[in-house]
Design a protein around this motif. Sequence first.
Motif, mmCIF file in Angstrom:
data_model
loop_
_atom_site.group_PDB
_atom_site.id
_atom_site.type_symbol
_atom_site.label_atom_id
_atom_site.label_comp_id
_atom_site.label_asym_id
_atom_site.label_seq_id
_atom_site.Cartn_x
_atom_site.Cartn_y
_atom_site.Cartn_z
ATOM 1 N N ASP A 1 -36.176 33.684 15.973
ATOM 2 C CA ASP A 1 -35.722 35.069 15.958
ATOM 3 C C ASP A 1 -34.934 35.352 17.229
ATOM 4 O O ASP A 1 -35.484 35.359 18.320
ATOM 5 C CB ASP A 1 -36.942 35.993 15.879
ATOM 6 C CG ASP A 1 -36.538 37.440 15.705
ATOM 7 O OD1 ASP A 1 -35.343 37.751 15.906
ATOM 8 O OD2 ASP A 1 -37.402 38.262 15.380
ATOM 9 N N GLN B 1 -48.391 29.594 19.901
ATOM 10 C CA GLN B 1 -46.940 29.462 19.767
ATOM 11 C C GLN B 1 -46.243 30.191 20.904
ATOM 12 O O GLN B 1 -46.668 31.281 21.279
ATOM 13 C CB GLN B 1 -46.512 30.081 18.438
ATOM 14 C CG GLN B 1 -45.178 29.621 17.923
ATOM 15 C CD GLN B 1 -44.560 30.668 17.027
ATOM 16 O OE1 GLN B 1 -45.251 31.528 16.488
ATOM 17 N NE2 GLN B 1 -43.245 30.638 16.895
ATOM 18 N N THR B 2 -45.205 29.605 21.409
ATOM 19 C CA THR B 2 -44.492 30.238 22.514
ATOM 20 C C THR B 2 -43.026 30.430 22.179
ATOM 21 O O THR B 2 -42.388 29.507 21.676
ATOM 22 C CB THR B 2 -44.607 29.397 23.790
ATOM 23 O OG1 THR B 2 -45.971 29.247 24.129
ATOM 24 C CG2 THR B 2 -43.867 30.052 24.939
ATOM 25 N N VAL B 3 -42.536 31.613 22.436
ATOM 26 C CA VAL B 3 -41.121 31.916 22.239
ATOM 27 C C VAL B 3 -40.511 32.171 23.607
ATOM 28 O O VAL B 3 -40.992 33.024 24.343
ATOM 29 C CB VAL B 3 -40.949 33.165 21.360
ATOM 30 C CG1 VAL B 3 -39.502 33.602 21.323
ATOM 31 C CG2 VAL B 3 -41.468 32.906 19.955
ATOM 32 N N LEU B 4 -39.504 31.413 23.944
ATOM 33 C CA LEU B 4 -38.849 31.615 25.239
ATOM 34 C C LEU B 4 -37.352 31.541 25.054
ATOM 35 O O LEU B 4 -36.820 30.496 24.681
ATOM 36 C CB LEU B 4 -39.328 30.564 26.245
ATOM 37 C CG LEU B 4 -38.637 30.513 27.609
ATOM 38 C CD1 LEU B 4 -38.482 31.883 28.232
ATOM 39 C CD2 LEU B 4 -39.400 29.619 28.549
ATOM 40 N N GLN B 5 -36.704 32.658 25.272
ATOM 41 C CA GLN B 5 -35.267 32.719 25.096
ATOM 42 C C GLN B 5 -34.619 33.363 26.312
ATOM 43 O O GLN B 5 -35.065 34.400 26.774
ATOM 44 C CB GLN B 5 -34.930 33.558 23.858
ATOM 45 C CG GLN B 5 -35.195 32.825 22.568
ATOM 46 C CD GLN B 5 -35.643 33.748 21.477
ATOM 47 O OE1 GLN B 5 -35.564 34.960 21.608
ATOM 48 N NE2 GLN B 5 -36.116 33.184 20.394
ATOM 49 N N ARG C 1 -39.184 29.210 12.055
ATOM 50 C CA ARG C 1 -38.517 30.509 12.208
ATOM 51 C C ARG C 1 -38.003 30.639 13.620
ATOM 52 O O ARG C 1 -38.722 30.330 14.570
ATOM 53 C CB ARG C 1 -39.511 31.651 12.034
ATOM 54 C CG ARG C 1 -39.915 32.015 10.661
ATOM 55 C CD ARG C 1 -41.022 33.065 10.764
ATOM 56 N NE ARG C 1 -40.561 34.266 11.408
ATOM 57 C CZ ARG C 1 -40.280 35.393 10.771
ATOM 58 N NH1 ARG C 1 -40.431 35.463 9.473
ATOM 59 N NH2 ARG C 1 -39.849 36.451 11.422
ATOM 60 N N GLY D 1 -33.374 38.109 17.716
ATOM 61 C CA GLY D 1 -33.390 39.550 17.956
ATOM 62 C C GLY D 1 -32.159 40.289 17.477
ATOM 63 O O GLY D 1 -31.885 41.386 17.927
#
Lengths: 323, 323
Positions: free
Chosen positions: A74, A127-131, A72, A76
Motif C-alpha cells: 500500500d 508484519q512490518t511496513v516501511l516506506q 499487498r 497510500g
Amino acid sequence: MLSPDQFVETHRPAGGRRSGKRDFIVHVFLRQNGHLSADELVSIIRAEDARISRATIYRTIQWMVEAGIARRVDFGDGKIRFEHAYRHPRHFHLLCKNCQQSFEFLSSDIEAHLEDVCAARRFSASQTVLQVYGMCDACQAGLPPAPPSVPLEMVFARDALRVAIATEQSGLAFYTRATKLARDPRGKKVFARLAEEEKEHLSTLQTRYRELVAQHPDVESQPPFLFFKSASRGLFAGGVDELAADGVDDREALRIGIRCERESHRFFKKYGERLDESEGKRIFLEFADEERQHFELLVREFRSLVARSRVPPARGKRRAAGR
Amino acid sequence: MLSPDQFVETHRPAGGRRSGKRDFIVHVFLRQNGHLSADELVSIIRAEDARISRATIYRTIQWMVEAGIARRVDFGDGKIRFEHAYRHPRHFHLLCKNCQQSFEFLSSDIEAHLEDVCAARRFSASQTVLQVYGMCDACQAGLPPAPPSVPLEMVFARDALRVAIATEQSGLAFYTRATKLARDPRGKKVFARLAEEEKEHLSTLQTRYRELVAQHPDVESQPPFLFFKSASRGLFAGGVDELAADGVDDREALRIGIRCERESHRFFKKYGERLDESEGKRIFLEFADEERQHFELLVREFRSLVARSRVPPARGKRRAAGR
DNA sequence: ATAGATGCAAACCCTTTGCACATTA
DNA sequence: TAATGTGCAAAGGGTTTGCATCTAT
C-alpha cells in the motif's frame, strides 16, 4: 531452485479446484516485475489475450495473497498494489514521488532495532511496513528513470555473499589468532582446523562471488539491497578485537569463539529462513548450518577442556574453575 | 509553550478567511488523542452539538493537513486517519491487529540507518512511514486494552531528558579525565571549566527529571517512546574510551572533545528541529546550543594551542605539527 | 452430483466535486 | 462586492458481492 510453477504448487492451498483462468492469471502475474494494481493486472491480462472478468482477477489476487504467492503493498495513493513473492524476499521501499518508481532494500540493522522496540513493549510483530517517500537520484538530476539492469535476485545474492565473505574473513582472522594464542595442544589443533575450514569456505565463497560477477558484470555497480552495517566487518570482528586483549587464555578464546559462532549462526539462520526461495536463501542457510557445526565443535572442546583441567593434575589454570 | 489556539494561529495560512465552523472543527480535533478517521470526526462533531456537513469536515481536514495541523496516517484498512501535530512529534507506529490500538515510538537509530540507505541510493527523503503490525502486550495476555495513564508528551520529555543526562554524564567523565590528562596549563583550565559546566548542567537536568517524575509519578513505568541505543551511553562515551588509550596528548584530547561536541550538537539539533513544539523540543534545542558553544570554545582552544606550539620555543610536541 | 470458479452488474465504502447559497473581509 | 466557506446531493474510484451460470472432480 524452484521454477515458477513449482513455486505455485508448493503454495497452492488444499481443497480448491484447478482452473485454467486462475492458472493463467497467476502465471502472468509471476512474470511481472514491479508492483501492480489490480487494474494494471487486468490490462495486462486483457492484452495477453484472454477475456477474463475483473471480478475474477480481484478474486484471484485475493487467492494469491492468502496462498502467500502475492503480497499487498500500500503506497497510500488509494489503490492497493501487489508484488509476487517468487524469488523476492520481503523488503522495504523507497518511493519516488516524481517518477513513481520504487526501490527496494532490506536492513538487518533496522530490523534488529525494531525487534528491540517490540521487545520493550512486549509487542509480538507479524508484519512490518516501511516506506520512505522522496525523490530518486535520476529525478533529482533531471534524468529519465533508468530501470535496473540486473535482476534484484542477483543483487541480493551479491549482498548475501558479501556478508558471508566478511564473516568468513573475520572468522579466519579469529581462528588464526586463536591458534597462535592457544597453549593447550588439543585446543590449538581445533582452532587450526577451524581456521583451515574458514579458509576453504572463504575461497569457495569468493569463487562464487566471482562467478556471479562474471555472469552479471553490472552487479557490482548496483547500489546495495541488503544493508548490514553492524555485520559489515564480519560477525567475528568483535571477537578478533577481544583476542587482542591481555590475559586471554584458551578457555576464554573458546568462549569468545562460541559466542561468535552462535551469533553468526543465528544471524544467517534468521535471515535465511525469512527469505523466500532464492540464491540468497541457500547461501544463508548453508552458512547457518556450517556455523552451527562449528559452534557444536567448540562447545564439545570447551567441555573437554574444562573436564581435563578439573580432574587430572592441574596445569596452572585453576582460578577460573571455581566460578 | 504554545496553547492549542496559538498553535493553530501559527499554522493558519495567509489569505484565507475565518469561519466559526472551521474553528470549531479544528478545536474539537485538537482535543482528540488517537488517530481519527474522517467519519469518526464527523460523529464526534455531531455529538458535540453542531450540525456540520460531512463535506465541510472533509474540507477542513484537508485544510488542516495543508496547514501542518494534522497529519495523514494510513493503516492500510481503506480509510485514512488523521492525528494532530500539536505537542506530538512525528513518530512510528506499532499497530495491534486485535484491539486496533496503536502505540507510538521514535528511534534515532532507525532513522540514522534510513539515512544511510537513502545516501547509498542518493535518494532524497521527505517522509517516512513505518508501521509494525502484530499483537500488543495486553491482547496477548487476554487483558482488556489499557489506555496510557501519562500523556505521550511527558514520556517523550522523560526520554529526551534521559538522553541529555546520559550525554552530560559521559561529557563530565570525558572532561574530568581530560583535565587530569592535560599537560598544558591553559588547556587544563579549559577542560576543568567544561567539566564544571557539565556538572552544573547535569544537576539542572536531574532536577528537571525529578520534577517530571514528581508531577507524573507513573511516567517512569511507561515503556520508552524514544529509542536511542547508539546514544544511550551518552554521546561522549566513545570519547571517554579513546582517552583511555596510550599517548593521548592535549591536542588529541581537544580533537576528540571537538568531535564529540560536534556530534552531540548535531544530534540534538537534528532531533530538536524535527520535533514540534514541546517540552522535548526545548530540551533538545537548549542542549544543542550548549554543545555548540562548547564546540566553539574547544576549537578556539585548539587553534591557540597549535599557534603556541608552532611559533614559540617548542615544548616537545613537534611531531604532529608537520602533518 | 456438487462444491467451487466465473461473469455480470449492482452495491459498497470512502472521498471528492459541482453548484447554489451563505458569510466574511 | 468579491472572494471564500458551507450544504446538499451526485459523482468518483477502487473494491467487493449476490446470483445465475459454468466446470472440474
